[in-house]
Design a protein around this motif. Structure first.
Motif, PDB file in Angstrom:
ATOM      1  N   PRO A 100       0.813  -1.306   0.081  1.00 37.96           N
ATOM      2  CA  PRO A 100      -0.030  -0.137   0.126  1.00 37.96           C
ATOM      3  C   PRO A 100       0.929   1.356  -0.104  1.00 37.96           C
ATOM      4  CG  PRO A 100       0.000  -0.899   2.439  1.00 37.96           C
ATOM      5  CD  PRO A 100       0.739  -1.720   1.271  1.00 37.96           C
ATOM      6  N   GLY A 101       0.509   2.336  -0.548  1.00 37.44           N
ATOM      7  CA  GLY A 101       0.956   3.600  -0.501  1.00 37.44           C
ATOM      8  C   GLY A 101       0.777   4.423   0.448  1.00 37.44           C
ATOM      9  N   PRO A 102       0.970   5.914   0.647  1.00 40.61           N
ATOM     10  CA  PRO A 102       1.730   6.238  -0.767  1.00 40.61           C
ATOM     11  C   PRO A 102       3.177   6.215  -0.877  1.00 40.61           C
ATOM     12  CG  PRO A 102       1.343   7.944   0.877  1.00 40.61           C
ATOM     13  CD  PRO A 102       0.742   6.631   1.379  1.00 40.61           C
ATOM     14  N   PHE A 103       3.751   5.702   0.411  1.00 39.34           N
ATOM     15  CA  PHE A 103       5.278   5.441   0.298  1.00 39.34           C
ATOM     16  C   PHE A 103       5.359   4.031   0.005  1.00 39.34           C
ATOM     17  CE2 PHE A 103       4.330   8.948   3.414  1.00 39.34           C
ATOM     18  CZ  PHE A 103       5.344  10.014   2.787  1.00 39.34           C
ATOM     19  N   CYS A 104       6.766   3.755   0.131  1.00 41.24           N
ATOM     20  CA  CYS A 104       7.126   2.253  -0.477  1.00 41.24           C
ATOM     21  C   CYS A 104       6.456   1.311   0.209  1.00 41.24           C
ATOM     22  CB  CYS A 104       8.421   2.044  -0.383  1.00 41.24           C
ATOM     23  SG  CYS A 104       9.434   3.137  -1.752  1.00 41.24           S
ATOM     24  N   PHE A 105       6.312   1.300   1.691  1.00 43.53           N
ATOM     25  CA  PHE A 105       5.712   0.500   2.477  1.00 43.53           C
ATOM     26  C   PHE A 105       4.793   1.006   3.403  1.00 43.53           C
ATOM     27  CE2 PHE A 105       9.593  -1.663   1.030  1.00 43.53           C
ATOM     28  CZ  PHE A 105       9.324  -2.884   0.710  1.00 43.53           C
ATOM     29  N   GLY A 106       3.843   1.699   2.840  1.00 45.36           N
ATOM     30  CA  GLY A 106       2.616   2.017   3.661  1.00 45.36           C
ATOM     31  C   GLY A 106       2.498   3.650   3.684  1.00 45.36           C
ATOM     32  N   ASP A 107       2.023   4.048   5.031  1.00 47.46           N
ATOM     33  CA  ASP A 107       1.698   5.394   4.940  1.00 47.46           C
ATOM     34  C   ASP A 107       2.757   6.273   5.728  1.00 47.46           C
ATOM     35  OD1 ASP A 107       1.761   4.470   7.774  1.00 47.46           O
ATOM     36  OD2 ASP A 107      -0.465   5.108   8.138  1.00 47.46           O
ATOM     37  N   ALA A 108       4.050   5.969   5.827  1.00 47.09           N
ATOM     38  CA  ALA A 108       5.098   6.646   6.457  1.00 47.09           C
ATOM     39  C   ALA A 108       6.376   6.299   5.943  1.00 47.09           C
ATOM     40  CB  ALA A 108       5.195   6.221   8.002  1.00 47.09           C
ATOM     41  N   ARG A 152      18.064   9.572 -13.111  1.00 45.85           N
ATOM     42  CA  ARG A 152      17.642  10.631 -14.497  1.00 45.85           C
ATOM     43  C   ARG A 152      19.145  11.183 -14.678  1.00 45.85           C
ATOM     44  NH1 ARG A 152      13.774  11.559 -10.168  1.00 45.85           N
ATOM     45  NH2 ARG A 152      11.682  11.459 -10.997  1.00 45.85           N
ATOM     46  N   ARG A 153      20.000  11.312 -13.826  1.00 50.43           N
ATOM     47  CA  ARG A 153      21.151  11.474 -14.378  1.00 50.43           C
ATOM     48  C   ARG A 153      21.966  10.857 -15.386  1.00 50.43           C
ATOM     49  NH1 ARG A 153      25.006  11.173 -10.092  1.00 50.43           N
ATOM     50  NH2 ARG A 153      26.513  11.980 -11.270  1.00 50.43           N
ATOM     51  N   PHE A 154      21.693   9.408 -15.263  1.00 47.33           N
ATOM     52  CA  PHE A 154      22.088   8.398 -16.320  1.00 47.33           C
ATOM     53  C   PHE A 154      21.399   8.247 -17.163  1.00 47.33           C
ATOM     54  CE2 PHE A 154      24.921   7.442 -12.680  1.00 47.33           C
ATOM     55  CZ  PHE A 154      26.004   7.249 -13.211  1.00 47.33           C
ATOM     56  N   GLY A 155      20.352   9.137 -17.675  1.00 47.66           N
ATOM     57  CA  GLY A 155      19.340   8.991 -18.836  1.00 47.66           C
ATOM     58  C   GLY A 155      18.522   8.203 -18.755  1.00 47.66           C
ATOM     59  N   VAL A 156      17.951   7.306 -17.560  1.00 49.38           N
ATOM     60  CA  VAL A 156      16.983   6.221 -17.578  1.00 49.38           C
ATOM     61  C   VAL A 156      15.804   6.859 -17.593  1.00 49.38           C
ATOM     62  CG1 VAL A 156      16.319   4.275 -16.040  1.00 49.38           C
ATOM     63  CG2 VAL A 156      18.604   4.968 -16.160  1.00 49.38           C
ATOM     64  N   ASP A 157      14.838   6.168 -18.409  1.00 50.52           N
ATOM     65  CA  ASP A 157      13.377   6.620 -18.377  1.00 50.52           C
ATOM     66  C   ASP A 157      12.600   6.096 -17.264  1.00 50.52           C
ATOM     67  OD1 ASP A 157      10.851   7.262 -19.140  1.00 50.52           O
ATOM     68  OD2 ASP A 157      10.639   5.547 -20.470  1.00 50.52           O
ATOM     69  N   VAL A 158      12.391   6.927 -16.103  1.00 52.22           N
ATOM     70  CA  VAL A 158      12.041   6.526 -14.871  1.00 52.22           C
ATOM     71  C   VAL A 158      10.391   6.588 -15.083  1.00 52.22           C
ATOM     72  CG1 VAL A 158      13.741   7.386 -13.517  1.00 52.22           C
ATOM     73  CG2 VAL A 158      11.988   9.026 -13.990  1.00 52.22           C
ATOM     74  N   ASP A 159       9.758   6.918 -16.313  1.00 49.00           N
ATOM     75  CA  ASP A 159       8.262   7.148 -16.348  1.00 49.00           C
ATOM     76  C   ASP A 159       7.747   5.638 -16.409  1.00 49.00           C
ATOM     77  OD1 ASP A 159       8.321   9.732 -16.298  1.00 49.00           O
ATOM     78  OD2 ASP A 159       8.254  10.003 -18.385  1.00 49.00           O
ATOM     79  N   ALA A 160       8.754   4.629 -16.823  1.00 50.28           N
ATOM     80  CA  ALA A 160       8.416   3.135 -16.804  1.00 50.28           C
ATOM     81  C   ALA A 160       8.062   2.715 -15.475  1.00 50.28           C
ATOM     82  CB  ALA A 160       9.660   2.472 -17.297  1.00 50.28           C
ATOM     83  N   TYR A 161       8.236   3.498 -14.308  1.00 50.26           N
ATOM     84  CA  TYR A 161       8.214   3.015 -12.880  1.00 50.26           C
ATOM     85  C   TYR A 161       7.052   3.835 -12.097  1.00 50.26           C
ATOM     86  CZ  TYR A 161      12.548   1.208 -14.729  1.00 50.26           C
ATOM     87  OH  TYR A 161      13.630   1.161 -15.742  1.00 50.26           O
ATOM     88  N   PRO A 162       5.881   3.888 -12.502  1.00 52.54           N
ATOM     89  CA  PRO A 162       4.786   4.627 -11.970  1.00 52.54           C
ATOM     90  C   PRO A 162       4.556   4.263 -10.484  1.00 52.54           C
ATOM     91  CG  PRO A 162       3.813   3.046 -13.229  1.00 52.54           C
ATOM     92  CD  PRO A 162       5.179   2.863 -13.407  1.00 52.54           C
ATOM     93  N   ARG A 163       4.742   3.221  -9.906  1.00 51.30           N
ATOM     94  CA  ARG A 163       4.534   2.972  -8.532  1.00 51.30           C
ATOM     95  C   ARG A 163       5.727   3.759  -7.771  1.00 51.30           C
ATOM     96  NH1 ARG A 163       4.230   3.127  -3.855  1.00 51.30           N
ATOM     97  NH2 ARG A 163       3.612   1.680  -2.318  1.00 51.30           N
ATOM     98  N   LEU A 164       6.965   3.633  -8.246  1.00 51.01           N
ATOM     99  CA  LEU A 164       8.146   4.252  -7.588  1.00 51.01           C
ATOM    100  C   LEU A 164       8.252   5.695  -7.526  1.00 51.01           C
ATOM    101  CD1 LEU A 164      11.022   2.090  -8.791  1.00 51.01           C
ATOM    102  CD2 LEU A 164       9.680   1.741  -6.860  1.00 51.01           C
ATOM    103  N   LEU A 165       7.451   6.325  -8.886  1.00 48.35           N
ATOM    104  CA  LEU A 165       7.333   7.515  -8.904  1.00 48.35           C
ATOM    105  C   LEU A 165       6.191   8.369  -7.898  1.00 48.35           C
ATOM    106  CD1 LEU A 165       7.506   8.335 -12.788  1.00 48.35           C
ATOM    107  CD2 LEU A 165       9.219   8.579 -11.051  1.00 48.35           C
ATOM    108  N   ALA A 166       5.427   7.400  -7.598  1.00 46.40           N
ATOM    109  CA  ALA A 166       4.238   7.737  -6.719  1.00 46.40           C
ATOM    110  C   ALA A 166       4.919   7.667  -5.251  1.00 46.40           C
ATOM    111  CB  ALA A 166       3.283   6.897  -6.627  1.00 46.40           C
ATOM    112  N   ALA A 167       5.581   6.941  -4.703  1.00 46.72           N
ATOM    113  CA  ALA A 167       6.524   6.963  -3.652  1.00 46.72           C
ATOM    114  C   ALA A 167       7.239   8.122  -3.543  1.00 46.72           C
ATOM    115  CB  ALA A 167       7.304   5.806  -3.315  1.00 46.72           C
TER     116      ALA A 167
END
Length: 210
Positions: free
Chosen positions: A149-157, A173-188
């Motif tokens: 569960p979110g919003p963080f990686c492991f819950g509400d904190a 991002r500095r290495f040019g990786v397309d981070v849009d491919a990881y929506p759950r990580l971006l939400a956290a």
């Protein structure tokens, strides 16, 4: 306390976040990694590995390795805990954090990038390989985080997982990786960056930022 670091070091970035979350203060001393200042005789007396971060406690004890430092900070000021008290959750959070700190991050270090590029005879070989490693690692973390569960990686904190994730996404991002491919990580990440402790720890907010 004194935090020896460098504005762009993701490991030092982790410590800045945790200090802020716990309301602890440390004087920052910068060691410019690209100029090799971490290999100076005076710094090697503090940390024989010649790496940042290093934390000097109020009694002069020197602690190294970011995750070990965070465990220390959890012990001396438990609230908020970066590693949950529940043993199962603790293991899950540590596994996520270690996937970054031990599997992804080391291959982005400057000395590794230079070595890979030298062996390949191509200045771009190291960064290109690091980007591939980051992308593969983040793909696995996306699956791990999607189970929680979110919003963080492991819950509400925020936990140690988030403390490691935010700097790693910055590096991606500095290495040019397309981070849009990881929506759950971006939400956290977004949940983290809404907190001053995370926002103010960013590299561009540091006194030695370039």
């Amino acid at each position: 306390m004194i935090l020896h670091g460098y504005f762009r070091s993701s490991a030092a970035w982790r410590i800045r976040i945790v200090l802020a979350l716990k309301g602890l203060e440390a004087r920052q001393v910068s060691h410019h990694l690209r100029k090799g200042e971490q290999r100076s005789e005076s710094y090697l007396k503090l940390n024989p590995q010649g790496l940042v971060p290093a934390l000097e406690t109020d009694d002069g004890t020197v602690l190294t390795q970011s995750l070990a430092i965070i465990e220390y900070l959890d012990a001396v000021k438990p609230q908020p805990l970066m590693v949950p008290a529940d043993p199962v959750r603790a293991a899950q959070v540590r596994a996520f954090a270690l996937a970054i700190a031990c599997e992804i991050h080391p291959l982005q270090n400057l000395r590794i990038l230079k070595k890979v590029s030298a062996l390949a005879g191509d200045d771009n070989a190291g960064p290109k390989w690091a980007g591939e490693v980051i992308a593969g690692g983040l793909a696995a973390l996306e699956v791990m985080a999607a189970r929680e569960p979110g919003p963080f990686c492991f819950g509400d904190a925020p936990t140690l997982a988030d403390v490691c994730l935010v700097p790693q996404l910055g590096n991606a991002r500095r290495f040019g990786v397309d981070v849009d491919a990881y929506p759950r990580l971006l939400a956290a990440e977004a949940a983290c960056l809404a907190l001053d402790a995370f926002a103010n720890a960013a590299p561009d907010k540091q006194p030695d930022a370039e």
